[in-house]
Design a protein around this motif. Sequence first.
Motif, PDB file in Angstrom:
ATOM      1  N   LEU A   2       0.823  -1.205   0.000  1.00  0.00           N
ATOM      2  CA  LEU A   2       0.000   0.000   0.000  1.00  0.00           C
ATOM      3  C   LEU A   2       0.859   1.259   0.000  1.00  0.00           C
ATOM      4  O   LEU A   2       0.570   2.225  -0.709  1.00  0.00           O
ATOM      5  CB  LEU A   2      -0.923   0.011   1.218  1.00  0.00           C
ATOM      6  N   CYS A   3       1.891   1.259   0.810  1.00  0.00           N
ATOM      7  CA  CYS A   3       2.764   2.442   0.896  1.00  0.00           C
ATOM      8  C   CYS A   3       3.443   2.707  -0.441  1.00  0.00           C
ATOM      9  O   CYS A   3       3.542   3.866  -0.872  1.00  0.00           O
ATOM     10  CB  CYS A   3       3.821   2.252   1.985  1.00  0.00           C
ATOM     11  N   ILE A   9       1.394   7.283  -6.706  1.00  0.00           N
ATOM     12  CA  ILE A   9       0.180   7.897  -7.238  1.00  0.00           C
ATOM     13  C   ILE A   9       0.433   9.217  -7.973  1.00  0.00           C
ATOM     14  O   ILE A   9      -0.152   9.441  -9.037  1.00  0.00           O
ATOM     15  CB  ILE A   9      -0.894   8.039  -6.140  1.00  0.00           C
ATOM     16  N   PRO A  10       1.293  10.115  -7.470  1.00  0.00           N
ATOM     17  CA  PRO A  10       1.475  11.372  -8.210  1.00  0.00           C
ATOM     18  C   PRO A  10       2.007  11.190  -9.633  1.00  0.00           C
ATOM     19  O   PRO A  10       1.814  12.054 -10.481  1.00  0.00           O
ATOM     20  CB  PRO A  10       2.492  12.146  -7.374  1.00  0.00           C
ATOM     21  N   TYR A  11       2.660  10.074  -9.906  1.00  0.00           N
ATOM     22  CA  TYR A  11       3.257   9.847 -11.216  1.00  0.00           C
ATOM     23  C   TYR A  11       2.371   9.011 -12.141  1.00  0.00           C
ATOM     24  O   TYR A  11       2.696   8.809 -13.295  1.00  0.00           O
ATOM     25  CB  TYR A  11       4.615   9.156 -11.052  1.00  0.00           C
ATOM     26  N   SER A  87      -1.662  10.825   2.739  1.00  0.00           N
ATOM     27  CA  SER A  87      -2.137   9.447   2.927  1.00  0.00           C
ATOM     28  C   SER A  87      -1.005   8.544   3.392  1.00  0.00           C
ATOM     29  O   SER A  87      -1.187   7.713   4.280  1.00  0.00           O
ATOM     30  CB  SER A  87      -2.719   8.903   1.628  1.00  0.00           C
ATOM     31  N   LEU A  88       0.149   8.716   2.797  1.00  0.00           N
ATOM     32  CA  LEU A  88       1.312   7.932   3.185  1.00  0.00           C
ATOM     33  C   LEU A  88       1.670   8.177   4.647  1.00  0.00           C
ATOM     34  O   LEU A  88       2.054   7.259   5.365  1.00  0.00           O
ATOM     35  CB  LEU A  88       2.484   8.260   2.270  1.00  0.00           C
ATOM     36  N   ALA A  94      -0.372   4.229  11.053  1.00  0.00           N
ATOM     37  CA  ALA A  94      -1.049   2.954  11.294  1.00  0.00           C
ATOM     38  C   ALA A  94      -0.041   1.822  11.485  1.00  0.00           C
ATOM     39  O   ALA A  94      -0.199   0.973  12.369  1.00  0.00           O
ATOM     40  CB  ALA A  94      -1.996   2.635  10.141  1.00  0.00           C
ATOM     41  N   ILE A  95       1.005   1.818  10.674  1.00  0.00           N
ATOM     42  CA  ILE A  95       2.042   0.792  10.804  1.00  0.00           C
ATOM     43  C   ILE A  95       2.749   0.928  12.149  1.00  0.00           C
ATOM     44  O   ILE A  95       3.004  -0.071  12.835  1.00  0.00           O
ATOM     45  CB  ILE A  95       3.034   0.868   9.627  1.00  0.00           C
TER      46      ILE A  95
END
Length: 107
Positions: A2-3, A9-11, A87-88, A94-95
Amino acid sequence: GLCFVMACIPYLPKFTAFAIGAMFVWSTMGLMLFAPQQTRLVTLDGPRSNLLLALNSSAVYLGLAGGAAVSGVVYEGAGAGSLPLFSLGFVSLAIASFWLSRRVELG
């Protein structure tokens, strides 16, 4: 998984095929989190597993609502390009929370 996808995502708008693959991995990884988490909760305290599972579901929905609210504020203030980084950051929290809970659990 997920990370990594969130960091990419930006790319993604430049590479449509990669974007589709990354979103598939992201959604699959996201769905794969529920069963192990529920199993862990049941093994933590079997007699109260119904309560733990209900609290977990409530926490998931609270997290979704909180994430939507924070995303709206970030989007308005910094634009869509900054959303993956925020989000990251939440995924990293959370981790860290999971890691600390495992340390306490294992002693």
